[in-house]
Scaffold this motif. Structure first.
Motif, short mmCIF file in Angstrom:
data_model
loop_
_atom_site.label_atom_id
_atom_site.label_comp_id
_atom_site.label_asym_id
_atom_site.label_seq_id
_atom_site.Cartn_x
_atom_site.Cartn_y
_atom_site.Cartn_z
N LYS A 6 0.96 -0.87 0.45
CA LYS A 6 -0.06 0.22 -0.01
C LYS A 6 0.78 1.27 -0.46
N LEU A 7 0.80 2.47 -0.07
CA LEU A 7 0.66 3.65 -0.09
C LEU A 7 0.12 4.85 -0.44
N ILE A 98 4.48 -1.17 0.55
CA ILE A 98 3.44 -0.37 0.67
C ILE A 98 1.56 -1.68 1.29
N ASN A 101 3.79 -1.11 4.87
CA ASN A 101 3.04 0.67 5.62
C ASN A 101 1.65 0.96 6.37
N THR A 102 0.82 -0.66 5.76
CA THR A 102 -0.25 -0.37 5.71
C THR A 102 -1.48 -1.31 6.55
N MET A 249 8.49 5.94 1.36
CA MET A 249 7.05 6.84 0.88
C MET A 249 6.91 7.90 2.30
N ASP A 253 2.57 10.10 4.00
CA ASP A 253 2.06 9.48 2.63
C ASP A 253 1.37 8.44 2.90
N ILE A 254 1.93 7.64 4.07
CA ILE A 254 1.64 6.69 4.17
C ILE A 254 -0.31 6.54 5.53
N GLN A 255 -0.10 7.91 6.29
CA GLN A 255 -1.11 7.86 6.44
C GLN A 255 -2.35 8.57 5.95
N LYS A 258 -3.99 5.25 4.46
CA LYS A 258 -4.30 4.42 5.57
C LYS A 258 -5.84 5.33 4.76
#
Length: 264
Positions: A6-7, A98, A101-102, A249, A253-255, A258
């Protein structure tokens, strides 16, 4: 087995509607990564927005489709047979970043006959992707030219487009953070610096991100090597030489990704 991924980016579209947009790259589009040895982005059945976002041609007109999410954050994928194992591993590494991090909220899975739409990762002309889930059935192309586009950060950037995000500097509040140096932009490429209206976008209630993997480089589409994007805030000025050059990321980006996909 392919890992989940995820990204994120700060700007996402709200629904799945078509809108005519102002003139885009009428033919080939320059790559936005500052990479050498690449063919210009090209697709026979699409035109391009912001350099590397493909848009379907509809009735002979150029239109953008507000992005649709991949259901349950699950993105089926398949690789073109042209990629070597090492090249596949680089691309899978971007997907894995991705997913990790998600917290596995966004997952990339191998395409099966049960999937009506899937990402076809292939070595087309240049580095580009459609935005969000753009197709109703069949393959949805994501181009990573061999060897020029097979880099972790490039694949990561294009997968985030495929998840529904555009470039950070197209936020409607962009001009509060950077100044566009139009005198340095290649003639005919100024449309790549348009911003979207607040009615067309959702900034997710999160701040502008100079460090986003989705931000243009400071010299994007430059005609003379001079900056086309200049930060105007004290925080932004420290990012000028690094904008668009990250390899992973950012925390924002991650926040943002998500939040868009309602991840815990």
């Amino acid at each position: 087995m392919l890992h989940c991924v995820k990204l994120v980016l700060c700007l996402t579209f709200l629904s799945c509607e078509a809108h005519v947009i102002r003139s885009k790259d009428s033919a080939d589009a320059s790559n936005v990564f500052g990479l050498t040895g690449l063919a210009k982005n090209n697709a026979t059945d699409a035109t391009f927005m912001q350099g590397d976002i493909a848009m379907p041609k509809q009735d002979g007109r150029t239109a953008f489709i507000r992005s649709s999410k991949w259901p349950d954050g699950t993105v089926p994928v398949e690789f073109d047979s042209s990629y070597s194992t090492a090249q596949k591993n680089i691309i899978i590494g971007a997907m894995s970043e991705i997913t990790k991090n998600t917290n596995n909220c966004i997952r990339f899975v191998w395409r099966t006959t049960n999937h009506p739409v899937w990402l076809r990762i292939f070595p087309g002309q240049g580095c580009w992707s459609y935005m969000g889930k753009a197709m109703q059935k069949g393959p949805q192309d994501l181009s990573l030219q061999i060897p020029g586009c097979v880099h972790h950060q490039v694949a990561l950037h294009e997968f985030i487009h495929a998840l529904g995000f555009v470039h950070e500097q197209t936020r409607p509040d962009r001009d509060q953070y950077v100044r566009i140096q139009t005198q340095n932009i290649v003639s005919g490429q100024d449309h790549n610096f348009d911003v979207f209206s607040r009615t067309d976008t959702n900034m997710l209630g999160l701040p502008y991100d100079f460090g986003s993997i989705m931000h243009y480089r400071s010299d994007a589409f430059s005609s003379n090597g001079r900056p086309t994007i200049v930060p105007t805030t004290s925080v932004g000025k420290s990012w000028e030489s690094r904008m668009g050059r990250g390899e992973k990321m950012s925390a924002l980006d991650i926040q943002k990704l998500k939040k868009y996909y309602s991840c815990s």
